[in-house]
Scaffold this motif. Structure first.
Motif, mmCIF file in Angstrom:
data_model
loop_
_atom_site.group_PDB
_atom_site.id
_atom_site.type_symbol
_atom_site.label_atom_id
_atom_site.label_comp_id
_atom_site.label_asym_id
_atom_site.label_seq_id
_atom_site.Cartn_x
_atom_site.Cartn_y
_atom_site.Cartn_z
ATOM 1 N N GLN A 228 -5.101 13.622 -3.006
ATOM 2 C CA GLN A 228 -5.554 13.178 -1.687
ATOM 3 C C GLN A 228 -5.557 11.660 -1.579
ATOM 4 O O GLN A 228 -5.260 11.110 -0.515
ATOM 5 N N LEU A 229 -5.900 10.989 -2.702
ATOM 6 C CA LEU A 229 -5.844 9.522 -2.677
ATOM 7 C C LEU A 229 -4.414 9.035 -2.462
ATOM 8 O O LEU A 229 -4.173 8.087 -1.689
ATOM 9 N N GLU A 230 -3.469 9.692 -3.163
ATOM 10 C CA GLU A 230 -2.069 9.324 -2.956
ATOM 11 C C GLU A 230 -1.645 9.613 -1.523
ATOM 12 O O GLU A 230 -0.916 8.826 -0.909
ATOM 13 N N LEU A 231 -2.125 10.757 -0.995
ATOM 14 C CA LEU A 231 -1.794 11.092 0.388
ATOM 15 C C LEU A 231 -2.406 10.086 1.350
ATOM 16 O O LEU A 231 -1.766 9.683 2.339
ATOM 17 N N LEU A 232 -3.660 9.667 1.059
ATOM 18 C CA LEU A 232 -4.293 8.669 1.918
ATOM 19 C C LEU A 232 -3.553 7.340 1.868
ATOM 20 O O LEU A 232 -3.411 6.654 2.894
ATOM 21 N N LYS A 233 -3.090 6.983 0.653
ATOM 22 C CA LYS A 233 -2.310 5.756 0.557
ATOM 23 C C LYS A 233 -1.039 5.854 1.376
ATOM 24 O O LYS A 233 -0.662 4.916 2.093
ATOM 25 N N ASP A 234 -0.388 7.020 1.280
ATOM 26 C CA ASP A 234 0.837 7.217 2.050
ATOM 27 C C ASP A 234 0.538 7.219 3.546
ATOM 28 O O ASP A 234 1.289 6.627 4.340
ATOM 29 N N LYS A 235 -0.579 7.887 3.916
ATOM 30 C CA LYS A 235 -0.956 7.911 5.332
ATOM 31 C C LYS A 235 -1.318 6.512 5.827
ATOM 32 O O LYS A 235 -0.995 6.152 6.973
ATOM 33 N N ASP A 236 -1.997 5.748 4.966
ATOM 34 C CA ASP A 236 -2.345 4.388 5.370
ATOM 35 C C ASP A 236 -1.093 3.537 5.562
ATOM 36 O O ASP A 236 -1.010 2.749 6.514
ATOM 37 N N HIS A 237 -0.133 3.718 4.647
ATOM 38 C CA HIS A 237 1.133 2.996 4.806
ATOM 39 C C HIS A 237 1.835 3.415 6.104
ATOM 40 O O HIS A 237 2.351 2.562 6.855
ATOM 41 N N GLN A 238 1.837 4.721 6.361
ATOM 42 C CA GLN A 238 2.446 5.194 7.602
ATOM 43 C C GLN A 238 1.705 4.668 8.822
ATOM 44 O O GLN A 238 2.314 4.340 9.845
ATOM 45 N N ARG A 239 0.354 4.608 8.710
ATOM 46 C CA ARG A 239 -0.423 4.102 9.844
ATOM 47 C C ARG A 239 -0.093 2.638 10.131
ATOM 48 O O ARG A 239 0.085 2.248 11.291
ATOM 49 N N ARG A 240 -0.029 1.862 9.041
ATOM 50 C CA ARG A 240 0.315 0.453 9.239
ATOM 51 C C ARG A 240 1.715 0.319 9.849
ATOM 52 O O ARG A 240 1.927 -0.497 10.756
ATOM 53 N N GLN A 241 2.633 1.136 9.309
ATOM 54 C CA GLN A 241 3.983 1.082 9.847
ATOM 55 C C GLN A 241 4.010 1.560 11.296
ATOM 56 O O GLN A 241 4.718 0.992 12.140
ATOM 57 N N LEU A 242 3.216 2.579 11.589
ATOM 58 C CA LEU A 242 3.164 3.110 12.952
ATOM 59 C C LEU A 242 2.599 2.075 13.923
ATOM 60 O O LEU A 242 3.126 1.881 15.027
ATOM 61 N N VAL A 243 1.529 1.391 13.484
ATOM 62 C CA VAL A 243 0.941 0.360 14.356
ATOM 63 C C VAL A 243 1.950 -0.749 14.634
ATOM 64 O O VAL A 243 2.096 -1.211 15.779
ATOM 65 N N ALA A 244 2.669 -1.146 13.564
ATOM 66 C CA ALA A 244 3.674 -2.202 13.761
ATOM 67 C C ALA A 244 4.784 -1.740 14.688
ATOM 68 O O ALA A 244 5.221 -2.484 15.582
ATOM 69 N N GLN A 245 5.232 -0.492 14.508
ATOM 70 C CA GLN A 245 6.315 0.007 15.358
ATOM 71 C C GLN A 245 5.858 0.220 16.795
ATOM 72 O O GLN A 245 6.584 -0.095 17.751
ATOM 73 N N VAL A 246 4.631 0.769 16.939
ATOM 74 C CA VAL A 246 4.108 0.959 18.308
ATOM 75 C C VAL A 246 3.927 -0.386 18.986
ATOM 76 O O VAL A 246 4.260 -0.551 20.175
ATOM 77 N N SER A 247 3.405 -1.355 18.228
ATOM 78 C CA SER A 247 3.221 -2.687 18.821
ATOM 79 C C SER A 247 4.560 -3.262 19.271
ATOM 80 O O SER A 247 4.668 -3.842 20.368
ATOM 81 N N HIS A 248 5.588 -3.085 18.438
ATOM 82 C CA HIS A 248 6.917 -3.594 18.798
ATOM 83 C C HIS A 248 7.457 -2.886 20.031
ATOM 84 O O HIS A 248 7.967 -3.512 20.976
ATOM 85 N N ASP A 249 7.340 -1.541 20.025
ATOM 86 C CA ASP A 249 7.903 -0.780 21.143
ATOM 87 C C ASP A 249 7.115 -0.993 22.432
ATOM 88 O O ASP A 249 7.684 -0.892 23.531
ATOM 89 N N LEU A 250 5.824 -1.255 22.324
ATOM 90 C CA LEU A 250 5.047 -1.541 23.535
ATOM 91 C C LEU A 250 5.274 -2.982 24.003
ATOM 92 O O LEU A 250 5.292 -3.265 25.215
ATOM 93 N N ARG A 251 5.418 -3.883 23.037
ATOM 94 C CA ARG A 251 5.575 -5.292 23.399
ATOM 95 C C ARG A 251 6.905 -5.543 24.120
ATOM 96 O O ARG A 251 6.974 -6.361 25.048
#
Length: 501
Positions: A259-282
């Motif tokens: 679960q820790l590995e999954l959380l790390k992966d999810k956190d990485h995806q979240r950061r990537q998602l925020v960056a991509q959403v910010s780019h696509d919204l901007r």
């Protein structure tokens, strides 16, 4: 699930204590019997150590410095009748048996070792000291001895075995049974008291462990609906409570690590998602802001045609932004299972014809031909709206990635469990390093044109397919572009969970 009795630590400790008490009690009884025999022999030899010399003096066995053999024979006869517990032997100075008071048929030795005789004569207090038993080749008995006719000029020895055959027989009949009864009674009482005390003590020690095991089992039973992967059923875990808790701890630590590995992966995806959403919204926001600011500052200088063009661009970016936000909310609702499918039977082939007609204007505008090459009739059990949404995304994606004058081929085929809808485009295909990520949210292959696309369509298609117990996959088609396959179960069929990607 009730824990088997012999799988509890308390039961195993109780069994171990019982076996330990039996072993210790048996050893104690054996040692006690041996000690009693040795003690009895020592007392017997201590009380009768001068018996041989008294017999010589009291019965006048020595006359004028010589052994009176007639008196010796009378002594043998007398003691065989009045005291059969002792046996009297006359030995020469080398230890050979000259005469005796025992039954001649039971005498097996002709010679007696002189070593213990000399030891007892030199040290009369060295008891219990055992000598050879003439009735056995290997048995030894306590004895009394005196030199004859006297100590100054011995020609032999009067050798008295203090525990003769009759004594052994009487002891085995009476004394042995009594000792066994006493030892058995003492052993039984000791076992009962020790076992009872041990059970109480072990209960006090293990009750917290038992409560912890019960709580772990209750938690496992409640958590089975949430996760059953790697769960250990109590009946399938060998050993006691400690072994069970060890197994559960190992599984828990492995699960936490996963679960820790999954959380790390999810956190990485979240950061990537925020960056991509910010780019696509901007991007659309910046475009809208730029065109509207230009209109505000240069409104008088722009011609009506330029103002309309600026407004149309701003409106298009607004629509693009609205579509992106709608897709974000839709994907979030699907991930949170807030949107559930309403399954009903329908014909996928008929739905495919309707979807193709809806996309034909867009295809003609892009110079792409949509054609249905196979449409096998079959009835599936799924959500019509979700299925149409999946087809919209797959067909729209195929049109976007097909060159001008290309053909997008669609087909509906059936197997024993479901229906497969295939969308095959004429594009350049998907790079091997990208094919495993095409269904990831916001994923775009390096160098791909992001204009008008947020990268959410295929992710939404996969979520909707999974909610309907279906699946979506992609592969590069030889000689053409990519082939997306959308599978749904037939109406009335049972789909295993493992078939859903």
């Amino acid at each position: 699930m009730a824990q088997p009795l012999f799988q509890t630590l308390y039961a195993r400790l109780a069994i171990g204590l019982f076996l330990l008490l039996v072993i210790v009690g048996g050893l104690f009884t054996a040692l006690s019997l041996y000690s009693v025999r040795e003690y009895s022999a020592a007392i017997n030899q201590a009380l009768n150590r001068d018996l041989a010399s008294h017999l010589v003096s009291d019965r006048n066995l020595v006359t004028d410095g010589k052994i009176n053999h007639s008196e010796l024979e009378r002594l043998f006869t007398l003691y065989m009748s009045i005291n059969p517990s002792i046996e009297i032997y006359l030995l020469d100075k080398d230890g050979r048996i000259l005469s005796f008071s025992a039954d001649p048929t039971k005498i097996k030795r002709k010679h007696v070792s002189l070593k213990p005789i000399h030891q007892l004569l030199e040290n009369p207090d060295a008891y219990p000291l055992q000598g050879d038993d003439p009735r056995s080749h290997d048995r030894r008995k306590v004895f009394s001895v005196t030199p004859v006719p006297n100590a100054q000029n011995p020609t032999g020895y009067l050798y008295v075995v203090l525990r003769g055959e009759e004594y052994d027989f009487a002891e085995s009949m009476v004394h042995g049974d009594r000792l066994l009864q006493m030892g058995g009674g003492a052993l039984a009482i000791s076992l009962f008291v020790g076992l009872l005390a041990g059970l109480v003590f072990f209960r006090l020690l293990t009750r917290r462990l038992s409560r912890l095991t019960a709580r772990v089992e209750a938690f496992e039973a409640e958590a089975k609906d949430l996760t059953t992967v790697g769960a250990a059923d109590r009946a399938n875990v060998p050993g006691d409570d400690v072994d069970y808790l060890t197994t559960r701890f190992d599984q828990m630590s492995a699960r936490i690590a996963g679960q820790l590995e999954l959380l790390k992966d999810k956190d990485h995806q979240r950061r990537q998602l925020v960056a991509q959403v910010s780019h696509d919204l901007r991007t659309p926001l910046s475009s809208i802001q730029g065109y509207l600011e230009t209109l505000g500052m240069k409104q008088q200088k722009l011609s009506p045609a330029e103002r309309r063009r600026f407004l149309n661009v701003a409106l298009a970016e607004t629509l693009r932004l609205s579509k992106l936000v709608d897709e974000l909310f839709e994907l979030a609702a699907l991930d949170a299972r807030e949107r559930q499918p309403f399954s009903e039977p329908f014909m996928p082939a008929e739905l495919l014809y309707d979807v193709v007609q809806k996309h034909r204007p867009k295809a003609e505008q892009a110079g792409v031909v949509l054609s249905i090459v196979t449409a096998q009739p079959a009835m599936v059990l799924a959500d019509i709206a979700m299925t149409e949404r999946v087809l919209d995304n797959l067909i729209g994606n195929a049109i976007d990635h097909s060159p001008e004058s290309a053909e997008v081929k669609l087909s509906v085929t059936t197997d024993s469990e479901g229906v497969e809808i295939c969308v095959l485009d004429d594009g350049k295909g998907i790079a091997p390093e990208d094919i495993d990520h095409v269904f990831d949210p916001f994923y775009q292959a390096p160098g791909a044109n992001r204009s008008g696309h947020a990268g959410l369509g295929l992710a939404i298609a996969r979520r909707m397919a999974e909610l309907q117990q279906g699946r979506v996959c992609v592969e590069n088609h030889p000689g053409a572009g990519a082939a997306f396959r959308f599978w749904l179960p037939l109406a009335g069929s049972t789909v295993k969970e493992s078939t859903v990607l």
